[in-house]
Write an enzyme that holds these catalytic residues in place. Structure first.
Site, PDB file in Angstrom:
ATOM      1  CD  GLU A  31      -2.475   1.792   0.327  1.00  0.00           C
ATOM      2  OE1 GLU A  31      -3.298   1.048  -0.211  1.00  0.00           O
ATOM      3  OE2 GLU A  31      -2.256   2.967  -0.064  1.00  0.00           O
ATOM      4  CB  ILE A  47     -25.156   3.006   0.909  1.00  0.00           C
ATOM      5  CG1 ILE A  47     -25.268   4.517   1.135  1.00  0.00           C
ATOM      6  CG2 ILE A  47     -26.531   2.321   0.867  1.00  0.00           C
ATOM      7  CD1 ILE A  47     -25.807   4.944   2.454  1.00  0.00           C
ATOM      8  CG  HIS A  49     -25.842   0.389  -2.846  1.00  0.00           C
ATOM      9  ND1 HIS A  49     -26.659   1.487  -2.822  1.00  0.00           N
ATOM     10  CD2 HIS A  49     -24.579   0.871  -2.952  1.00  0.00           C
ATOM     11  CE1 HIS A  49     -25.932   2.592  -2.922  1.00  0.00           C
ATOM     12  NE2 HIS A  49     -24.668   2.255  -2.997  1.00  0.00           N
ATOM     13  CB  VAL A 172       3.462  -1.239  -6.876  1.00  0.00           C
ATOM     14  CG1 VAL A 172       3.856  -2.037  -8.112  1.00  0.00           C
ATOM     15  CG2 VAL A 172       3.185  -2.154  -5.694  1.00  0.00           C
ATOM     16  CE  LYS A 249     -25.997   2.438  -6.624  1.00  0.00           C
ATOM     17  NZ  LYS A 249     -24.579   2.378  -7.007  1.00  0.00           N
ATOM     18  CB  ILE A 334     -13.813  -2.128  -8.032  1.00  0.00           C
ATOM     19  CG1 ILE A 334     -12.991  -3.242  -8.695  1.00  0.00           C
ATOM     20  CG2 ILE A 334     -14.885  -2.706  -7.104  1.00  0.00           C
ATOM     21  CD1 ILE A 334     -13.789  -4.228  -9.533  1.00  0.00           C
ATOM     22  CB  CYS A 398     -17.823  15.686  20.448  1.00  0.00           C
ATOM     23  SG  CYS A 398     -17.244  17.371  20.526  1.00  0.00           S
ATOM     24  CB  CYS A 433     -15.309  20.549  19.362  1.00  0.00           C
ATOM     25  SG  CYS A 433     -14.014  19.360  19.766  1.00  0.00           S
ATOM     26  CB  CYS A 438     -10.046  15.592  21.658  1.00  0.00           C
ATOM     27  SG  CYS A 438     -10.790  15.501  20.033  1.00  0.00           S
TER      28      CYS A 438
HETATM   29  C1  LIG Z   1     -18.240   9.165  -3.845  1.00  0.00           C
HETATM   30  C2  LIG Z   1     -18.329   7.669  -3.730  1.00  0.00           C
HETATM   31  C3  LIG Z   1     -19.449   7.061  -3.165  1.00  0.00           C
HETATM   32  C4  LIG Z   1     -19.543   5.677  -3.081  1.00  0.00           C
HETATM   33  N1  LIG Z   1     -20.570   5.112  -2.387  1.00  0.00           N
HETATM   34  C5  LIG Z   1     -20.633   3.755  -2.265  1.00  0.00           C
HETATM   35  C6  LIG Z   1     -21.643   3.161  -1.476  1.00  0.00           C
HETATM   36  O1  LIG Z   1     -22.416   3.830  -0.796  1.00  0.00           O
HETATM   37  N2  LIG Z   1     -21.736   1.809  -1.464  1.00  0.00           N
HETATM   38  C7  LIG Z   1     -20.892   1.020  -2.188  1.00  0.00           C
HETATM   39  O2  LIG Z   1     -21.080  -0.179  -2.197  1.00  0.00           O
HETATM   40  N3  LIG Z   1     -19.863   1.570  -2.882  1.00  0.00           N
HETATM   41  C8  LIG Z   1     -19.700   2.911  -2.918  1.00  0.00           C
HETATM   42  N4  LIG Z   1     -18.667   3.482  -3.593  1.00  0.00           N
HETATM   43  C9  LIG Z   1     -17.690   2.623  -4.255  1.00  0.00           C
HETATM   44  C10 LIG Z   1     -16.645   2.093  -3.279  1.00  0.00           C
HETATM   45  O3  LIG Z   1     -16.174   3.111  -2.438  1.00  0.00           O
HETATM   46  C11 LIG Z   1     -15.496   1.502  -4.089  1.00  0.00           C
HETATM   47  O4  LIG Z   1     -16.014   0.601  -5.034  1.00  0.00           O
HETATM   48  C12 LIG Z   1     -14.503   0.759  -3.214  1.00  0.00           C
HETATM   49  O5  LIG Z   1     -14.126   1.534  -2.110  1.00  0.00           O
HETATM   50  C13 LIG Z   1     -13.294   0.404  -4.052  1.00  0.00           C
HETATM   51  O6  LIG Z   1     -12.340  -0.160  -3.188  1.00  0.00           O
HETATM   52  P1  LIG Z   1     -10.879  -0.464  -3.696  1.00  0.00           P
HETATM   53  O7  LIG Z   1     -10.214  -1.208  -2.608  1.00  0.00           O
HETATM   54  O8  LIG Z   1     -10.952  -1.109  -5.040  1.00  0.00           O
HETATM   55  O9  LIG Z   1     -10.211   0.965  -3.968  1.00  0.00           O
HETATM   56  P2  LIG Z   1      -9.463   1.957  -2.971  1.00  0.00           P
HETATM   57  O10 LIG Z   1     -10.135   2.078  -1.687  1.00  0.00           O
HETATM   58  O11 LIG Z   1      -9.248   3.221  -3.740  1.00  0.00           O
HETATM   59  O12 LIG Z   1      -8.088   1.234  -2.701  1.00  0.00           O
HETATM   60  C14 LIG Z   1      -7.036   1.200  -3.623  1.00  0.00           C
HETATM   61  C15 LIG Z   1      -5.740   1.306  -2.871  1.00  0.00           C
HETATM   62  O13 LIG Z   1      -4.646   1.086  -3.759  1.00  0.00           O
HETATM   63  C16 LIG Z   1      -3.585   1.914  -3.339  1.00  0.00           C
HETATM   64  N5  LIG Z   1      -2.640   2.080  -4.450  1.00  0.00           N
HETATM   65  C17 LIG Z   1      -2.864   2.694  -5.639  1.00  0.00           C
HETATM   66  N6  LIG Z   1      -1.744   2.668  -6.385  1.00  0.00           N
HETATM   67  C18 LIG Z   1      -0.806   2.011  -5.676  1.00  0.00           C
HETATM   68  C19 LIG Z   1       0.560   1.682  -5.915  1.00  0.00           C
HETATM   69  N7  LIG Z   1       1.192   2.033  -7.042  1.00  0.00           N
HETATM   70  N8  LIG Z   1       1.248   0.995  -4.960  1.00  0.00           N
HETATM   71  C20 LIG Z   1       0.637   0.637  -3.792  1.00  0.00           C
HETATM   72  N9  LIG Z   1      -0.647   0.959  -3.514  1.00  0.00           N
HETATM   73  C21 LIG Z   1      -1.360   1.624  -4.437  1.00  0.00           C
HETATM   74  C22 LIG Z   1      -4.294   3.196  -2.949  1.00  0.00           C
HETATM   75  O14 LIG Z   1      -3.491   4.016  -2.131  1.00  0.00           O
HETATM   76  C23 LIG Z   1      -5.533   2.685  -2.259  1.00  0.00           C
HETATM   77  O15 LIG Z   1      -5.357   2.562  -0.860  1.00  0.00           O
HETATM   78  C24 LIG Z   1     -18.511   4.874  -3.641  1.00  0.00           C
HETATM   79  C25 LIG Z   1     -17.371   5.481  -4.172  1.00  0.00           C
HETATM   80  C26 LIG Z   1     -17.248   6.868  -4.169  1.00  0.00           C
HETATM   81  C27 LIG Z   1     -15.976   7.496  -4.618  1.00  0.00           C
END
Ligand SMILES: Cc1cc2nc3c(=O)[nH]c(=O)nc-3n(C[C@H](O)[C@H](O)[C@H](O)COP(=O)(O)OP(=O)(O)OC[C@H]3O[C@@H](n4cnc5c(N)ncnc54)[C@H](O)[C@@H]3O)c2cc1C
Length: 479
Positions: A31, A47, A49, A172, A249, A334, A398, A433, A438
């Site tokens: 990471e 959420i 869903h 990476v 949505k 994703i 809080c 706050c 804190c």
């Molecule tokens: C505004 C918004 C609202 C959403 N609402 C919902 C919801 O209500 N319900 C729902 O089901 N989904 C929701 N989603 C979708 C959901 O948040 C994502 O599908 C999900 O969090 C994706 O997870 P992830 O682990 O693939 O990505 P991320 O959480 O982005 O994780 C990817 C990780 O890879 C790391 N990384 C990237 N490049 C490198 C590298 N070169 N070397 C090492 N590490 C690296 C990043 O630092 C990061 O920590 C929402 C998304 C957004 C933005």
């Protein structure tokens, strides 16, 4: 040589890590940031869903319904904060009713339980503070809310207890195919692994290209939010959506897992994958649009704004497959409902690995349980400021966070390096706050526990926008 190297410690990467930790495998997670859940897994609507929004037959539809059904068991094991609340999609115009009917059909085909089309009167029996302009709604009993970053922290802690190595601040930079496996170069060191899982969120296109598969392109789609005080949460019992737009949505109104009212997100395509700032014009748009559903919230009660970037790809559906570069498993694009689906995405990834030749031998000593950090305070909780007993000494007024909870979160295996990282685990500083009382007390505790100077304790890790606070001031003064 690792069996599996996962790139990205978001909700997708950490669900996969935890699922794989049930088997006798050598696993690492790389990471780039200084904590888990620093990408869009931290900044979303939280959420779970129901699964009626996506077209039947898509991966999104299939995995959303399966993922939704896994949350209750996961919450029982990992204690991260989840509860079923139900959701409504509102129609304000008779012309929007066919969209509700389409979503109902999608839901039935996708296997979603607890769906019901309601007229205005029935809708308002459930949600009395909705606007009088509501004409009809689609209710889904199975939707819920989750504390998204606590979910990832819980998965990571449990995966580590079961042997997964988490390497934070390891970005990476290169991926080379080497015989049966890969040589993965980071800013700190190189590691070898037989399989590579690309769970890099908005950077999943670039990670795939580094390994030699350059067919993907991710355009970040930012969503901004405003969080309001808990005293506004009487306005909604469940998650309130409007009918979806082309870009997603739409603007929702919800109570978060911890009881704040939250409004947002908009959808705007960006060039910069890391731009999670918020701005006045968008926050005004969100406020006005949310008022269409729930007119009565008080913007003077806004606590802060924040934003997250959805990883939207050039493919119609999610990509979850072994790449043409053998041994690389791609999870590209994703976006929503990725949080909901993540437990099911992990199961699918494990079966792809199995088909690709990974031998899965179950561990008899897998530990499924993880102790919660936040201790629920009952009415007889006798906490006071400056008590000598850490279990009663209140650090954050809080949110009623004690010294014992903060000490606990600092010694669980994942290095906690900032005041904000303590907040994500304990909610210290997340109340009315916003750290004013804190902040310095938390900094002192971190310094004492980690045996470092207070100057070495940072406010926010990289990847957290300071613009969020600026936008809060705009909202407070102008709306
Ligand atoms: C505004 C918004 C609202 C959403 N609402 C919902 C919801 O209500 N319900 C729902 O089901 N989904 C929701 N989603 C979708 C959901 O948040 C994502 O599908 C999900 O969090 C994706 O997870 P992830 O682990 O693939 O990505 P991320 O959480 O982005 O994780 C990817 C990780 O890879 C790391 N990384 C990237 N490049 C490198 C590298 N070169 N070397 C090492 N590490 C690296 C990043 O630092 C990061 O920590 C929402 C998304 C957004 C933005």
């Amino acid at each position: 040589m690792y069996d599996v190297c996962i790139i990205g410690a978001g909700v997708v990467g950490m669900n996969i890590a935890r699922e794989l930790s049930k088997y006798k495998l050598k696993i690492c997670v790389l990471e780039k940031e200084d904590d888990v859940s620093c990408g869009c897994s931290k900044s979303n609507s939280g959420i779970v869903h129901g699964g009626y929004s996506d077209e039947p037959g898509t991966l999104k539809a299939e995995l959303c319904v399966k993922g939704n059904q896994m949350y209750e068991q996961l919450e029982t094991e990992l204690h991260f904060g989840y509860r079923e609340t139900g959701s409504f999609v509102l129609a304000f115009d008779v012309e929007e009713i066919p969209t509700l009917e389409k979503l109902y059909r999608y839901g039935m085909e996708n296997g979603v339980g607890g769906l019901k089309l309601m007229d205005a009167a029935e809708t308002k029996q459930h949600e009395p503070y909705l606007s009088d302009t509501v004409k009809a709604s689609l209710y889904c009993k199975n939707a819920g809310v989750v504390s998204p970053y606590e979910f990832v922290i819980a998965l990571a802690e449990n995966a580590m207890v079961n042997g997964v190595e988490l390497m934070l601040q390891h970005k990476v930079e290169t991926i080379e195919k080497q015989g049966e496996g890969f040589l993965i170069g980071t800013n700190k060191k190189s590691i070898e692994s037989r399989f590579v899982i690309n769970a890099a969120g908005v950077y999943s296109d670039q990670i795939s290209a580094l390994a030699g598969d350059d067919q993907y392109n991710i355009t970040p789609r930012r969503g901004q939010y405003v969080i309001l005080d808990k005293d506004q949460n009487y306005l909604v019992n469940s998650v309130i959506f409007q009918v979806p737009t082309k870009l997603g949505k739409g603007i929702l109104v919800t109570t978060t897992y911890h009881g704040n009212l939250m409004i947002g997100p908009n959808a705007e395509e960006l060039g910069d994958k890391d731009d999670v700032g918020t701005d006045e014009k968008t926050l005004k748009y969100i406020t006005e649009t949310a008022r269409k559903s729930v007119p009565g919230f008080n913007m003077k009660k806004a606590l802060k704004s924040f934003a997250g970037n959805r990883p939207v790809s050039n493919k119609k559906d999610w990509v979850i497959e072994e790449s043409r570069v053998k041994g690389l498993i791609n999870l590209v694009g994703i976006d929503s409902p990725g949080l909901t689906s993540s437990p099911a995405i992990a199961l699918k990834t494990v079966s792809i690995l199995k088909e690709a030749g990974l031998v899965l031998e179950s561990k008899l000593d897998f530990k499924a349980e993880r102790r919660p950090i936040i201790q629920k305070k009952t009415a007889d909780f006798a906490g006071v400021i400056d008590s000598q007993d850490p279990a009663l000494n209140i650090i954050c007024r809080c949110e009623q966070v004690t010294e014992a909870e903060i000490i606990d979160c600092l010694h669980r295996g994942i290095p906690v390096r900032s005041v904000d990282a303590v907040g994500r685990r304990t909610r210290a500083g997340y109340g009315r706050c916003q750290n004013a009382f804190c902040g310095s007390r938390i900094r002192k505790l971190i310094a004492r526990e980690l045996n470092i100077s207070e100057e070495e304790v940072v406010e926010k890790g990289k990847g957290t926008s300071s613009l969020a606070q600026r936008a809060k001031r705009i909202v407070l003064t102008k709306m």
